[in-house]
Design an enzyme around this catalytic site. Structure first.
Site: not given
Ligand code: GLN
Length: 318
Positions: A74, A77, A202, A254, A272
């Site tokens: 993430s 992003k 993505y 988050y 994650v």
């Molecule tokens: N690639 C992970 C997902 O889509 C990213 C989520 C994360 O890092 N929290 O679930």
């Protein structure tokens, strides 16, 4: 220390304190749980912990398992958002994705249907990031991926940054939840492009592989309002860098962003895989990594380490 502290002394003091903080935080590595919903991530060594700091004069301080590589997840992003904002401007981007924290887990599907129009609440949750990926210009996922890689290579000065293919395939083959989010958004007109192509971009950008030093360099560019701290090259527009840092504060951790703002007090974005990118405006960029996650999906020992550094160096911006 008496008298004027030289640059060398400062660096040495930071190095010792960072090493100490890594030792303290490493007591917690076993309390976290490595993500397994992307099978390839489950292979990470839960004992690993590393941290790197880039100061605004370009000095680098690092401690722990600094050679360990991990995927951005993430954290990426933020950079697809920076590119989409440069491509289209704020008005268009925020007509398709919101600016508000959710209080829900990062992959939650709940509010997407409940809120009308069905636009995702912010670009840091999966649904929002998928919409942002839909907006990144480029001829297919290859070209879009090259664009973000090129930005990250400039930010880090590391030309070798690329996608970890095994993680990318693992995520692509296990992405039922993200596919559900994306197809729901296509059905409701929120996604406009080819769903599989957007998802592919993505997954690829989440699978970009780095080490903590790379992450600290990325954070240092945000700390310097989007210019490279050493070369001065403008890599991200100042206003866009400001938006990125604001989202890091409000949504970067988050549904633990509020708690993190109180306990650590600096803009941060977690992934994650166990990485966290944190930035202290005009002072430093920080990268930390430890794959064991807490129940909200943030690196458990990584948060402890940032908490320790924030206390030690008085980093809170609040
Ligand atoms: N690639 C992970 C997902 O889509 C990213 C989520 C994360 O890092 N929290 O679930």
């Amino acid at each position: 220390m008496t008298g004027i502290e030289t640059k060398q002394h400062i660096q040495q003091r930071y190095q010792e304190q960072l090493e100490q903080a890594v030792i303290l935080a490493s007591r917690h590595v076993k309390e976290g749980k490595v993500a397994s919903y992307i099978p390839e991530l489950a292979k990470s060594d839960p004992n690993h912990l590393s941290a790197a700091v880039v100061l605004m004069d370009g000095s680098v301080i690092a401690a722990g398992n600094t050679q360990t590589r991990f995927t951005l997840q993430s954290i990426a992003k933020l950079f697809s958002l920076a590119i989409a904002l440069a491509d289209h401007g704020c008005e268009y981007v925020f007509s398709r994705v919101g600016m508000e924290p959710t209080g829900d887990p990062f992959n939650s599907i709940m509010k997407l249907e409940a809120i009308k129009p069905h636009k995702p609440l912010n670009p840091m949750i999966n649904a929002g990031a998928i919409v942002v990926c839909d907006m990144v210009k480029g001829n297919g996922c290859e070209e879009r991926t090259e664009r973000i890689l090129s930005l990250l290579r400039k930010m880090t000065g590391n030309p070798e940054i690329c996608v970890n293919h095994a993680v990318y395939l693992s995520e692509k083959n296990s992405a039922n939840r993200n596919r559900a989010l994306a197809y729901f958004m296509k059905d409701s007109g929120v996604l406009t492009g080819d769903v599989e192509d957007t998802l592919d971009f993505y997954f690829r950008h989440c699978s970009i592989e780095v080490n903590t030093q790379d992450v600290a360099w990325m954070a240092s560019v945000l700390a310097a309002d989007g210019a490279h701290p050493v070369t001065g090259e403008r890599l991200i527009d100042e206003r866009i860098a400001g938006i990125c840092k604001t989202f890091m504060v409000t949504c970067g951790m988050y549904n633990a962003s509020g708690e993190f703002a109180i306990q650590v007090g600096i803009p941060a974005k977690s992934g994650v895989a166990g990485g966290i990118m944190a930035t202290v405006p005009m002072q430093m960029g920080i990268g930390v990594y430890s794959p064991g996650l807490d129940e909200k999906g943030n690196s458990l020992a990584g948060v402890k380490l940032l908490q320790e550094l924030s206390n030690l160096w008085n980093l809170s911006i609040f």
